[in-house]
Design a protein around this motif. Structure first.
Motif, PDB file in Angstrom:
ATOM      1  N   GLY A   1       0.786  -1.227   0.000  1.00  0.00           N
ATOM      2  CA  GLY A   1       0.000   0.000   0.000  1.00  0.00           C
ATOM      3  C   GLY A   1       0.817   1.276   0.000  1.00  0.00           C
ATOM      4  N   LEU A   2       1.971   1.246  -0.681  1.00  0.00           N
ATOM      5  CA  LEU A   2       2.828   2.434  -0.741  1.00  0.00           C
ATOM      6  C   LEU A   2       2.969   2.942  -2.175  1.00  0.00           C
ATOM      7  CD1 LEU A   2       5.730   1.313   1.649  1.00  0.00           C
ATOM      8  CD2 LEU A   2       3.886   2.911   2.173  1.00  0.00           C
ATOM      9  N   ALA A   3       1.944   2.766  -2.981  1.00  0.00           N
ATOM     10  CA  ALA A   3       1.997   3.173  -4.388  1.00  0.00           C
ATOM     11  C   ALA A   3       2.423   4.637  -4.505  1.00  0.00           C
ATOM     12  CB  ALA A   3       0.641   2.975  -5.045  1.00  0.00           C
ATOM     13  N   GLY A   4       3.385   4.878  -5.384  1.00  0.00           N
ATOM     14  CA  GLY A   4       3.891   6.232  -5.592  1.00  0.00           C
ATOM     15  C   GLY A   4       5.108   6.574  -4.748  1.00  0.00           C
ATOM     16  N   ARG A   5       5.503   5.656  -3.855  1.00  0.00           N
ATOM     17  CA  ARG A   5       6.648   5.922  -2.985  1.00  0.00           C
ATOM     18  C   ARG A   5       7.860   5.066  -3.355  1.00  0.00           C
ATOM     19  NH1 ARG A   5       5.067   6.106   3.214  1.00  0.00           N
ATOM     20  NH2 ARG A   5       7.297   6.641   3.260  1.00  0.00           N
ATOM     21  N   GLU A   6       7.936   4.700  -4.639  1.00  0.00           N
ATOM     22  CA  GLU A   6       9.062   3.894  -5.097  1.00  0.00           C
ATOM     23  C   GLU A   6      10.394   4.602  -4.856  1.00  0.00           C
ATOM     24  OE1 GLU A   6       5.471   2.491  -7.324  1.00  0.00           O
ATOM     25  OE2 GLU A   6       6.333   4.444  -6.846  1.00  0.00           O
ATOM     26  N   GLY A   7      10.397   5.926  -5.010  1.00  0.00           N
ATOM     27  CA  GLY A   7      11.629   6.689  -4.786  1.00  0.00           C
ATOM     28  C   GLY A   7      12.133   6.576  -3.358  1.00  0.00           C
ATOM     29  N   ASP A   8      11.215   6.538  -2.389  1.00  0.00           N
ATOM     30  CA  ASP A   8      11.615   6.387  -0.987  1.00  0.00           C
ATOM     31  C   ASP A   8      12.300   5.039  -0.763  1.00  0.00           C
ATOM     32  OD1 ASP A   8      10.475   8.831  -0.525  1.00  0.00           O
ATOM     33  OD2 ASP A   8       8.597   8.034   0.288  1.00  0.00           O
ATOM     34  N   LEU A   9      11.716   3.998  -1.327  1.00  0.00           N
ATOM     35  CA  LEU A   9      12.330   2.681  -1.187  1.00  0.00           C
ATOM     36  C   LEU A   9      13.683   2.627  -1.882  1.00  0.00           C
ATOM     37  CD1 LEU A   9       9.447   0.068  -1.648  1.00  0.00           C
ATOM     38  CD2 LEU A   9      10.394   1.013   0.450  1.00  0.00           C
ATOM     39  N   LEU A  10      13.773   3.234  -3.060  1.00  0.00           N
ATOM     40  CA  LEU A  10      15.037   3.226  -3.801  1.00  0.00           C
ATOM     41  C   LEU A  10      16.161   3.854  -2.976  1.00  0.00           C
ATOM     42  CD1 LEU A  10      16.669   2.709  -6.368  1.00  0.00           C
ATOM     43  CD2 LEU A  10      15.873   4.913  -7.231  1.00  0.00           C
ATOM     44  N   ARG A  11      15.874   4.961  -2.332  1.00  0.00           N
ATOM     45  CA  ARG A  11      16.907   5.624  -1.533  1.00  0.00           C
ATOM     46  C   ARG A  11      17.366   4.751  -0.359  1.00  0.00           C
ATOM     47  NH1 ARG A  11      13.870  10.119  -3.106  1.00  0.00           N
ATOM     48  NH2 ARG A  11      12.411   9.910  -1.359  1.00  0.00           N
ATOM     49  N   LYS A  12      16.474   3.913   0.141  1.00  0.00           N
ATOM     50  CA  LYS A  12      16.838   3.061   1.272  1.00  0.00           C
ATOM     51  C   LYS A  12      17.621   1.831   0.855  1.00  0.00           C
ATOM     52  CE  LYS A  12      13.055   4.453   4.347  1.00  0.00           C
ATOM     53  NZ  LYS A  12      13.930   4.915   5.433  1.00  0.00           N
ATOM     54  N   VAL A  13      17.329   1.279  -0.328  1.00  0.00           N
ATOM     55  CA  VAL A  13      17.996   0.029  -0.724  1.00  0.00           C
ATOM     56  C   VAL A  13      19.206   0.249  -1.625  1.00  0.00           C
ATOM     57  CG1 VAL A  13      15.858  -1.294  -0.499  1.00  0.00           C
ATOM     58  CG2 VAL A  13      16.473  -0.334  -2.725  1.00  0.00           C
ATOM     59  N   LEU A  14      19.315   1.419  -2.267  1.00  0.00           N
ATOM     60  CA  LEU A  14      20.430   1.655  -3.193  1.00  0.00           C
ATOM     61  C   LEU A  14      21.796   1.512  -2.528  1.00  0.00           C
ATOM     62  CD1 LEU A  14      21.432   2.353  -5.988  1.00  0.00           C
ATOM     63  CD2 LEU A  14      21.110   4.784  -5.460  1.00  0.00           C
ATOM     64  N   PRO A  15      22.022   2.076  -1.320  1.00  0.00           N
ATOM     65  CA  PRO A  15      23.350   1.891  -0.704  1.00  0.00           C
ATOM     66  C   PRO A  15      23.704   0.424  -0.481  1.00  0.00           C
ATOM     67  CG  PRO A  15      22.113   3.632   0.413  1.00  0.00           C
ATOM     68  CD  PRO A  15      21.154   2.956  -0.506  1.00  0.00           C
ATOM     69  N   TRP A  16      22.714  -0.401  -0.111  1.00  0.00           N
ATOM     70  CA  TRP A  16      22.987  -1.823   0.092  1.00  0.00           C
ATOM     71  C   TRP A  16      23.272  -2.517  -1.235  1.00  0.00           C
ATOM     72  CZ3 TRP A  16      24.177  -2.945   4.772  1.00  0.00           C
ATOM     73  CH2 TRP A  16      23.593  -2.257   5.825  1.00  0.00           C
TER      74      TRP A  16
END
Length: 538
Positions: free
Chosen positions: A498-513
């Protein structure tokens, strides 16, 4: 007869390589820049590859089209044949609600959210990757963690990062099977090297997950269960991929990891209330408190036991030889290609493993699943057709990408790029996983990235004096780390919780890993290309 040329454009390797990369660039730009749907990007890239092969390389049009048709045929069988039947088994467990029983069974293993993250996202996610792949583990595990009380963002991030180590052997080994086919390398050789790279990720990822769930406290208090899980997972994945069956690598790893995790007494202790209060910030599903009869729990686990049993029997020498006798070999029509040095290429022959293929074995296990779960034959058939409908765009995407790969490989485009890239010399070992990572980040599929870049990696390896098996495997092993940042997987994770539209938030969290683990993989491959870690290779 068509003879491949390495420098068809103005007698220049650089210009020829630039022209040869056009189909790949078109696919990557359409997917990553313009955000065109994957099947349309694949078809557009295929048209570009046909045009370059015909007009740029002088490959006769009938041979160009025939090479594309062979790639599409391989995309349907055995690649999507595996995926369709594997997902069909999963759909039957959902239809009979035995999947819900399985989920509740996991929820009762431990009340520590850090251990639950390992059981659900890492171990069960690997089992789902083995069975279905194509985004299913991220979607399902995210929903399960939210049901356990995880915050939606944390649940999505944990599921994305966990979906790494098993990807190369996902969907019953589809990525490595594809890699072996497009490179012409033996499947056992490719799987063996991949099985000496991705298990090293499995040692690290569980520790990363408990850190994501509960920070330094999580690492300090649950490092032992996490390490035990990672070591068992890595050992089983290595053993299965090297000595038993690449198709069973993830199933064996998932079961071994879960078993080792639960065997550690610390994992079964009740979690301190401050930990649960800090981590479980969402609403826990009341459905998890339902009691299930032991018989139904056993039936919920039965489909996975059947798959292991069928594949195990298929590895017995007598059975394996009997299955192999059903394999059909054909001269592919309108195709007669030799390489620039005069060797006939493998594309002239098409091998059709009627029974001795992962998809048929999963189909047999699926029939057994229908019997065990009490699914009527008519309902099972309806679910199979529904699976095909659900995967219709994936079917089109994979056939288009495999057709593109075959046109590029047989026309000589991949060989041209490989010879040009070989100029990187020893640096190629470092860049090889990056290429796979980029391909998966854009396409969302390790299978597609292997189809696009596998032959290129092998050609570059041979020209630079490196091991073809090492760089082919590095393409797949580096690719698994691009899965968590692919737009496709990010969208699936957001939609699931239920986080549609928040893909950018997830990207910022997983990109460093993703970037950090990629660096580790690059260093591993560089080490394996030298005497430092060269002893690790078969």
């Amino acid at each position: 007869m068509y003879v491949q040329e390495l420098e068809p454009v103005a007698g220049s390797l650089g210009l020829s390589a630039l022209v040869a990369t056009l189909p790949l660039l078109i696919v990557l730009v359409l997917l990553g820049g313009v955000r065109v749907k994957a099947h349309l990007a694949g078809l557009t890239g295929l048209l570009a590859a046909v045009a370059v092969a015909w007009l740029g390389y002088g490959m006769p049009l009938e041979q160009t089209l025939s090479s594309g048709a062979q790639g599409a045929a391989f995309g349907l069988f055995p690649i999507m044949w595996i995926v369709v039947n594997a997902l069909w088994v999963y759909r039957m467990t959902v239809r009979t609600r035995h999947f819900d029983i399985l989920r509740r069974s996991f929820g009762r293993l431990s009340d520590d959210p850090r251990v639950q993250a390992l059981v659900v996202a890492f171990c069960f996610g690997a089992l789902l990757e083995a069975l279905a792949g194509f985004g299913a583990p991220v979607a399902i595990c995210s929903v399960m963690l939210v049901a356990l009380g995880f915050d939606p963002v944390r649940a999505a991030v944990v599921s994305l990062v966990a979906n790494t180590a098993p990807v190369a052997f996902g969907a019953m080994g589809t990525p490595v099977v594809t890699l072996a086919q497009v490179t012409g390398l033996p499947l056992d050789d490719v799987a063996s090297v991949v099985g000496r790279q991705t298990p090293l990720l499995a040692l690290v990822v569980p520790l990363v997950l408990v850190g994501l769930v509960d920070g330094r406290r999580g690492l300090r208090e649950t490092w032992l269960p996490a390490l035990a899980c990672g070591v068992a997972f890595a050992a089983a994945q290595f053993a299965a991929s090297n000595y038993f069956s690449a198709q069973l690598a993830d199933i064996a790893a998932a079961l071994a990891g879960a078993g080792a995790l639960i065997a550690v007494p610390q994992a079964r202790r009740p979690a301190a209330e401050p930990v649960r209060a800090a981590v479980l910030t969402g609403a826990r599903s009341e459905e998890l408190d339902e009691k299930d009869p032991g018989r139904e729990v056993a039936r919920a686990y039965a489909p996975y036991a059947l798959i292991v049993a069928v594949f195990s029997v298929a590895q017995l020498p007598a059975v394996k030889d009997w299955l192999a006798r059903s394999t059909q070999t054909y001269d592919w029509p309108l195709l007669d290609v030799v390489s620039a040095d005069g060797r006939r290429v493998t594309g002239n022959i098409f091998t059709w493993p009627v029974v001795a293929t992962g998809g048929t074995l999963v189909l047999l296990a699926g029939i057994g699943t229908a019997v065990v779960l009490g699914v009527h034959a008519r309902v099972a058939a309806q679910e199979w057709l529904a699976t095909v409908r659900e995967l219709r765009y994936a079917l089109l995407t994979v056939t288009a990408v495999l057709a593109l790969a075959y046109v590029m490989n047989l026309s000589g485009q991949a060989a041209t790029i490989g010879h040009f890239v070989a100029a990187a010399g020893a640096g190629l070992a470092f860049l090889s996983p990056v290429l796979g990572w980029f391909g998966v980040a854009v396409s969302g599929s390790d299978t597609s990235a292997n189809a696009l870049f596998g032959a290129l990696q092998v050609t570059a390896a041979r020209e630079s004096g490196l091991s073809p098996e090492l760089l082919a495997a590095a393409n797949s092993s580096g690719g698994v780390l691009g899965k968590m940042i692919s737009p496709q997987n990010l969208a699936i994770a957001c939609a699931a919780v239920g986080l549609a539209g928040r893909e950018g938030d997830l990207l910022r969290k997983v990109l460093p890993w993703s970037a950090g683990l990629l660096l580790v993989m690059c260093l591993i491959v560089v080490g394996q290309s030298t005497p430092v870690l060269g002893w690790m290779l078969p």
